[in-house]
Design a protein around this motif. Structure first.
Motif, PDB file in Angstrom:
ATOM      1  N   ASP A  81       0.839  -1.187   0.000  1.00 41.57           N
ATOM      2  CA  ASP A  81       0.000   0.000   0.000  1.00 41.57           C
ATOM      3  C   ASP A  81       0.881   1.246   0.000  1.00 41.57           C
ATOM      4  O   ASP A  81       1.567   1.511   0.989  1.00 41.57           O
ATOM      5  CB  ASP A  81      -0.905  -0.017   1.229  1.00 41.57           C
TER       6      ASP A  81
ATOM      7  N   ARG B 267       0.251   4.234   0.421  1.00 40.13           N
ATOM      8  CA  ARG B 267      -0.136   5.228   1.420  1.00 40.13           C
ATOM      9  C   ARG B 267       0.248   4.809   2.835  1.00 40.13           C
ATOM     10  O   ARG B 267       0.273   5.646   3.739  1.00 40.13           O
ATOM     11  CB  ARG B 267      -1.632   5.484   1.341  1.00 40.13           C
ATOM     12  N   LYS B 268       0.513   3.509   3.047  1.00 37.44           N
ATOM     13  CA  LYS B 268       0.830   3.004   4.385  1.00 37.44           C
ATOM     14  C   LYS B 268       1.855   1.874   4.315  1.00 37.44           C
ATOM     15  O   LYS B 268       1.667   0.818   4.901  1.00 37.44           O
ATOM     16  CB  LYS B 268      -0.444   2.489   5.061  1.00 37.44           C
ATOM     17  N   SER B 269       2.931   2.095   3.595  1.00 40.89           N
ATOM     18  CA  SER B 269       3.907   1.029   3.365  1.00 40.89           C
ATOM     19  C   SER B 269       4.709   0.661   4.604  1.00 40.89           C
ATOM     20  O   SER B 269       5.374  -0.367   4.623  1.00 40.89           O
ATOM     21  CB  SER B 269       4.861   1.438   2.236  1.00 40.89           C
TER      22      SER B 269
END
Length: 195
Positions: free
Chosen positions: A181, A183-185
């Motif tokens: 993701d 946006r939220k790695s």
């Protein structure tokens, strides 16, 4: 790299599974069960997971131990390769048509294994392959991969098409769930902070 190598040897089977979750769907699967190899190839290709499976099983009895034990080893490999699940999307779903068959798969890489299987394969065999083994594979894979997995057949007349649509639908859902993701790695995708 999100990779794993699992070996599993019992009195019934001798298995090695090697996967790369960040692959391109390159496969080399040899279990001695032709239809099952074809399904594993579909899983690899459509999930974009590089996969090499070798199995020497007690095929003189039947295909059951081979199919189930490969599911166990592949689930273990997935668990090892995905690690703490940091940065993954976690969820995936796919509605997949294949000729007369339409199969929906939805999954959560939750660490809480559960299989909901609403698939009715109308024949007992696909060639020499026992169709009940399709569910056995997914039960073993979900259990040892820590996957909540729902597979629902919406339409279908031909057992081969239904089974193949199930493998492809799970593969596409798995591909989505394993994506990182952007946006939220750096985060575990759970309010609990662990999966």
């Amino acid at each position: 790299m999100r990779t794993a190598l699992i070996t599993r040897k019992t009195a019934e089977t001798d298995i090695s599974v090697e996967i790369n979750l960040d692959g391109t769907g390159v496969y080399d699967n040899k279990t001695g069960v032709g239809f099952f190899d074809h399904m594993l190839d579909q899983l690899s290709r459509h999930a974009l997971i590089d996969m090499t499976v070798r199995c020497s099983g007690d095929l003189h009895i039947d295909d059951h131990h081979t199919v189930e034990d490969v599911g166990i080893a592949l689930g273990q490999a997935l668990t090892q390769a995905v690690g703490d699940k940091r940065g993954i999307v976690r969820y995936g779903a796919c509605l997949l048509p294949m000729d007369d068959a339409l199969v929906r798969a939805a999954l959560d890489l939750s660490g809480r294994p559960f299989l909901v299987w609403n698939v009715d394969l109308p024949t007992a065999k696909i060639g020499s392959f026992d169709t009940e083994l399709v569910r056995e594979f997914f039960q073993a894979f979900a259990t040892h991969g820590g996957i909540t997995l729902h597979v629902d057949q919406l339409h279908g007349l031909n057992s081969h098409h239904i089974a193949e649509a199930a493998f492809k639908a799970v593969a596409r859902a798995l591909r989505d769930a394993l994506e990182l993701d952007p946006r939220k790695s750096d985060a575990i995708p759970s309010t609990k902070g662990i999966l």
